[in-house]
Design a protein around this motif. Structure first.
Motif, short mmCIF file in Angstrom:
data_model
loop_
_atom_site.label_atom_id
_atom_site.label_comp_id
_atom_site.label_asym_id
_atom_site.label_seq_id
_atom_site.Cartn_x
_atom_site.Cartn_y
_atom_site.Cartn_z
N VAL A 250 44.20 40.87 46.40
CA VAL A 250 44.08 41.03 45.11
C VAL A 250 45.23 41.67 44.77
O VAL A 250 44.91 43.15 44.79
CB VAL A 250 42.78 41.12 44.73
N LYS A 251 46.25 41.42 43.98
CA LYS A 251 47.13 42.18 43.54
C LYS A 251 47.05 42.66 41.99
O LYS A 251 47.76 42.50 41.04
CB LYS A 251 48.55 41.58 43.85
N LEU A 252 45.94 43.59 41.87
CA LEU A 252 45.69 43.94 40.57
C LEU A 252 45.40 45.52 41.05
O LEU A 252 44.79 45.89 41.80
CB LEU A 252 44.77 43.41 40.13
N SER A 253 45.51 46.46 39.96
CA SER A 253 45.05 47.64 39.94
C SER A 253 43.42 47.86 40.07
O SER A 253 42.82 47.17 39.86
CB SER A 253 45.53 48.55 38.78
N GLU A 254 43.00 48.94 40.77
CA GLU A 254 41.65 49.25 40.58
C GLU A 254 40.81 49.07 39.44
O GLU A 254 40.00 48.26 39.16
CB GLU A 254 41.46 50.66 40.98
N ARG A 255 41.60 49.57 38.22
CA ARG A 255 40.88 49.34 36.96
C ARG A 255 40.88 48.12 36.37
O ARG A 255 40.10 47.53 35.73
CB ARG A 255 42.04 50.46 35.76
N GLU B 60 33.70 37.97 42.64
CA GLU B 60 34.85 38.59 43.93
C GLU B 60 35.33 37.37 44.50
O GLU B 60 36.52 37.43 44.77
CB GLU B 60 33.75 39.32 44.89
N GLY B 61 34.54 36.48 44.65
CA GLY B 61 35.26 35.13 45.31
C GLY B 61 36.48 34.38 44.43
O GLY B 61 37.24 34.02 44.78
N GLU B 62 36.02 34.43 43.23
CA GLU B 62 36.89 33.60 42.39
C GLU B 62 38.42 34.69 42.22
O GLU B 62 39.44 34.11 42.27
CB GLU B 62 36.60 33.79 40.71
N LEU B 63 37.94 35.99 42.25
CA LEU B 63 39.39 36.88 42.14
C LEU B 63 39.93 36.76 43.46
O LEU B 63 41.38 36.53 43.14
CB LEU B 63 38.75 38.18 41.88
N VAL B 64 39.51 36.73 44.49
CA VAL B 64 40.27 36.78 45.79
C VAL B 64 41.24 35.31 45.83
O VAL B 64 42.33 34.95 46.11
CB VAL B 64 39.38 36.68 46.87
N PHE C 62 44.18 34.78 43.88
CA PHE C 62 45.46 35.30 44.81
C PHE C 62 45.71 34.65 46.15
O PHE C 62 46.46 35.49 46.93
CB PHE C 62 45.41 36.78 44.82
N GLY C 63 45.06 33.62 46.20
CA GLY C 63 45.34 33.15 47.57
C GLY C 63 44.72 33.50 48.68
O GLY C 63 44.98 32.99 49.77
N GLY C 64 43.77 34.29 48.59
CA GLY C 64 42.93 34.65 49.98
C GLY C 64 41.83 34.01 49.97
O GLY C 64 41.24 33.09 49.55
N SER C 65 41.04 34.42 50.96
CA SER C 65 39.72 33.81 51.32
C SER C 65 38.72 34.82 51.36
O SER C 65 38.86 36.20 51.73
CB SER C 65 39.86 33.18 52.84
N TRP C 66 37.55 34.38 51.20
CA TRP C 66 36.40 35.53 50.78
C TRP C 66 35.10 34.67 51.19
O TRP C 66 34.77 33.62 50.61
CB TRP C 66 36.26 35.87 49.48
N SER C 67 34.46 35.31 52.19
CA SER C 67 33.19 34.78 52.70
C SER C 67 32.07 35.36 52.27
O SER C 67 32.07 36.41 51.54
CB SER C 67 33.28 35.09 54.33
N ASP C 68 30.83 34.87 52.43
CA ASP C 68 29.51 35.41 52.27
C ASP C 68 29.14 36.68 52.84
O ASP C 68 28.85 37.68 52.11
CB ASP C 68 28.39 34.50 52.55
N VAL D 251 38.57 47.13 48.69
CA VAL D 251 38.35 45.92 49.76
C VAL D 251 38.97 44.69 49.05
O VAL D 251 39.64 44.07 49.94
CB VAL D 251 36.57 45.75 49.90
N LEU D 252 38.99 44.59 47.76
CA LEU D 252 39.57 43.34 47.28
C LEU D 252 40.89 43.52 47.30
O LEU D 252 41.72 42.54 47.50
CB LEU D 252 38.90 43.14 45.74
N GLN D 253 41.62 44.62 47.03
CA GLN D 253 43.10 44.62 47.14
C GLN D 253 43.59 44.34 48.77
O GLN D 253 44.35 43.75 48.81
CB GLN D 253 43.26 46.17 46.77
#
Length: 238
Positions: A76-81, A40-44, A47-53, A70-72
């Motif tokens: 994260v600019k990807l579809s759910e799938r 999850e952290g890598e994916l966020v 796309f230039g976002g921040s992701w905490s524990d 939540v990730l969108q």
């Protein structure tokens, strides 16, 4: 419909007070949560976002479509799938490098197997991933699996465990839900099991779960066997 293979799965034990055990997978059967959190952290971050524990802990036990939403929202600019596929692939890469069964899980599975008590898997991971993980077990301990892509409503909704109970009833004559245990490590999971009417047992892991009269608590599966499961949950108590 799933059927028991007498060569690899136990037959229902007519003399057992405990009629079945439905297991969560991630965090209960094996320790995949660090892989999910890292993915999850890598994916966020991609796309230039921040992701905490805390952000990651809030998703523990969630249905994957809910986590994808939540990730969108986190950028994260990807579809759910696409999100689900990316996360699942990354987690399986970690598991293929190192699989860590939760303490006491394999021992309890073997005891249940020897006692003839049917086990089923109820997980929010998808079928392909669950099948690969179950294939890593030393025996076919699970008679069936219910996965996130097989239900319309994920945990904490009771549907996953209600589907599990329906499958269990096909294998266990005169099934009584009050004699079935659900093993979980997360708040969404334990809420789902309890709402479905199971004797819900919480084995806390990474994410904090509040105490409740709706479930029972054990610190580790190393503290659990068939007898203590019955005693803890009141199965067979007069």
């Amino acid at each position: 419909m799933p059927t028991l293979n007498s060569a690899s799965c136990p037959a229902p034990a007519s003399n057992s007070l405990l009629q079945g055990v439905l297991w969560d997978m991630d965090g209960t059967l094996l320790d995949t949560e660090p892989y999910w959190m890292a993915a999850e952290g890598e994916l966020v971050a991609e796309f230039g976002g921040s992701w905490s524990d805390d952000d990651a802990l809030a998703l523990v036990g969630n249905a994957l479509p809910d986590s994808a939403l939540v990730l969108q929202r986190a950028g994260v600019k990807l579809s759910e799938r696409e999100i689900i596929d990316r996360l699942t692939t990354r987690v399986m890469e970690g598991i293929n490098q190192h699989i860590e069964w939760r303490p006491g899980a394999l021992e309890l599975l073997e005891e249940l197997h020897q006692a003839g008590i049917v086990c089923g898997l109820v997980t929010m991971s998808e079928s392909a991933m669950a099948t690969q993980i179950l294939a890593r077990l030393p025996k076919k301990y699970f008679a069936f699996q219910v996965t996130g892509d097989q239900v319309s409503n994920g945990k904490p909704h009771p549907e996953p465990y209600l589907v599990g109970l329906k499958k269990l009833a096909e294998l266990v004559p005169d099934l009584d839900v009050t004699r079935v245990v659900g093993l979980e490590d997360s708040f969404p999971g334990i809420s789902s099991a309890a709402a479905a009417g199971l004797k819900a047992v919480l084995i806390p892991h990474i994410a904090a779960v509040p105490e409740s009269a709706n479930w029972h608590l054990v610190e580790s599966l190393t503290q659990v066997n068939v007898e203590t499961l019955c005693t803890l949950t009141g199965i067979g108590a007069s």
